[in-house]
Design an enzyme around this catalytic site. Structure first.
Site, PDB file in Angstrom:
ATOM      1  N   SER A 113       0.927  -1.330  -0.003  1.00 46.43           N
ATOM      2  CA  SER A 113      -0.232   0.151  -0.004  1.00 46.43           C
ATOM      3  C   SER A 113       0.869   1.226   0.056  1.00 46.43           C
ATOM      4  O   SER A 113       0.165   2.296  -0.056  1.00 46.43           O
ATOM      5  CB  SER A 113      -0.941  -0.154   1.166  1.00 46.43           C
ATOM      6  N   TYR A 206     -10.883   2.165   5.520  1.00 47.34           N
ATOM      7  CA  TYR A 206      -9.799   1.971   4.353  1.00 47.34           C
ATOM      8  C   TYR A 206     -10.333   0.972   3.304  1.00 47.34           C
ATOM      9  O   TYR A 206     -10.985  -0.148   3.769  1.00 47.34           O
ATOM     10  CB  TYR A 206      -8.625   1.234   5.035  1.00 47.34           C
ATOM     11  N   SER A 207     -10.148   1.216   1.993  1.00 50.89           N
ATOM     12  CA  SER A 207     -10.656   0.149   1.087  1.00 50.89           C
ATOM     13  C   SER A 207      -9.763   0.484  -0.251  1.00 50.89           C
ATOM     14  O   SER A 207      -9.472   1.654  -0.815  1.00 50.89           O
ATOM     15  CB  SER A 207     -12.102   0.679   0.475  1.00 50.89           C
ATOM     16  N   ASN A 208      -9.210  -0.593  -0.561  1.00 51.13           N
ATOM     17  CA  ASN A 208      -8.325  -0.663  -1.905  1.00 51.13           C
ATOM     18  C   ASN A 208      -9.036  -0.067  -3.193  1.00 51.13           C
ATOM     19  O   ASN A 208      -8.384   0.317  -3.981  1.00 51.13           O
ATOM     20  CB  ASN A 208      -8.031  -1.982  -2.059  1.00 51.13           C
ATOM     21  N   GLY A 351       3.029  -0.797   4.002  1.00 55.39           N
ATOM     22  CA  GLY A 351       2.343  -1.800   3.035  1.00 55.39           C
ATOM     23  C   GLY A 351       2.471  -2.967   3.112  1.00 55.39           C
ATOM     24  O   GLY A 351       3.513  -3.474   4.075  1.00 55.39           O
TER      25      GLY A 351
END
Length: 396
Positions: A113, A206-208, A351
């Site tokens: 990330s 949090y969301s990709n 990440g």
């Protein structure tokens, strides 16, 4: 990114945010990995540019040794830059469990990330150029693409994507274990089969999926692939010699690197998952870099070498993110602030990606440090120890 099941891209720092893929790629590891056995070799001697004296043991080296000895990491690597630009590099453990080879000094790793910060910088550069509006809707650039149960791209802004306040569900919670190429729009479609987590702008989570959309906006506005824009606007601009966005189908790591591993349980064998298709991370987590290049990137960013002052200020405008990144942590536009035990703030991201985890950041006075380990951390104690190692490096 962090997570309790920790499948998918995790947030750095040890807390949860985005989850690892649903089974942490266990099945994938069987398919593509080499099963290894046996005890890990003892920590390697420090590869520091300046050898610590025996009278005063180096805190960074001690923390890396502990990650290998106590937390079972096959390898740990660090690069530490002081406010004068002097750099030390460190290693512990072994680079390949099967052969016992040395950990390559400042070796390449998958940075998960941390990729989000790179993506956010490109979006904000486009904002500075007048090509993207932070408070414009997603539909302005991708008309009709974002629709679902409680989801409407006309009501989600670019800022909400970058700050994880869109309410979009996280696609990586719903991916299977098959290792293959995923097109970005396939990742988005996976997310849109599920309802919104909350109305846009009402919460933080949090969301990709947010960063897949940010990457798609970059491509639509520039007319070029995201990887080319990252390379042109950031990597070449500040001389990141060991950083790249893998091309489709590129499962290898190009330069010298420690192998990355997965362990299904505490008493299970390590599985080598170094080579894997990283496309399921895309704009949210696909990149490869080194600890020293991450230091260069974050110090250049904070110094204003990548963004005009107005956009950097927007990037550093934060909301609470403690549930994911820990006590006192806040999330800006692809940038995380965390309080340091020695005072002040660290700005970075961190990440996780199958086989690797990185933690670290930079400070406003020019210090920077990043620590990487070569196995996914699935317990809170291990994550906290990695964070403490990064803090020790920044506070040394």
């Amino acid at each position: 990114m962090r997570g309790q099941t920790r499948q998918g891209l995790r947030s750095p720092g040890g807390q949860q945010g985005g989850r690892w893929r649903r089974t942490l790629c266990a099945a994938a590891a069987v398919a593509i990995g080499v099963m290894t056995q046996g005890a890990l070799a003892p920590p390697a001697a420090s590869d520091s540019a300046v050898t610590p004296t025996a009278a005063r043991p180096d805190a960074v080296q001690q923390s890396l040794n502990a990650l290998v000895r106590d937390d079972g990491m096959p390898a740990a690597l660090a690069s530490v830059q002081d406010r004068n630009g002097r750099t030390r590099t460190y290693t512990a453990g072994v680079g390949d469990v099967a052969t016992g080879s040395k950990v390559p000094k400042d070796g390449q790793v998958r940075i998960g990330s941390n990729t989000k910060t790179f993506t956010a910088v490109v979006v904000l550069q486009l904002v500075a150029e007048g090509k993207v509006g932070l408070d414009a809707s997603v539909d302005t650039y991708l008309p009709g693409l974002v629709r679902g149960e409680g989801i409407d791209g006309r009501r989600i802004t670019v800022r909400q994507l970058l700050q994880h306040t869109s309410g979009l569900p996280n696609y990586s919670n719903y991916l299977g274990d098959d290792v293959r190429y995923y097109a970005p729009r396939e990742l988005l479609a996976t997310a849109l089969r599920h309802p919104a987590d909350f109305p846009p702008g009402t919460r933080w989570k949090y969301s990709n999926t947010n960063y897949v959309l940010a990457g798609l906006i970059v491509q639509k506005v520039t007319g070029r692939p995201l990887g080319e824009e990252l390379d042109r606007r950031i990597i070449k601009r500040i001389g990141l010699r060991h950083t790249y966005f893998p091309a489709p189908g590129d499962a290898s790591i190009r330069e010298r690197h420690p192998h990355g591993y997965y362990r299904e349980s505490a008493d299970a064998r390590l599985r080598d998952i170094t080579e894997t298709d990283p496309s399921w991370g895309w704009a949210a987590g696909q990149m490869v870099s080194t600890s020293s290049d991450l230091n260069r990137f974050f110090t250049a960013l904070l110094a204003g070498r990548l963004l005009p002052a107005a956009q950097l200020a927007q990037m550093r405008s934060t909301v609470p993110a403690e549930a994911t990144f820990g006590s006192g942590s806040r999330y800006g536009l692809g940038l995380v602030s965390r309080p340091l035990p020695c005072g002040g703030l660290s700005w970075g991201h961190g990440g996780s990606f199958p086989g690797y985890e990185t933690r670290g950041g930079a400070t406003d006075d020019g210090r920077a440090a990043h620590v990487a380990v070569t196995m996914q951390l699935t317990d809170e104690a291990g994550r906290k120890n990695l964070e403490r190692a990064a803090d020790a490096a920044l506070c040394r």
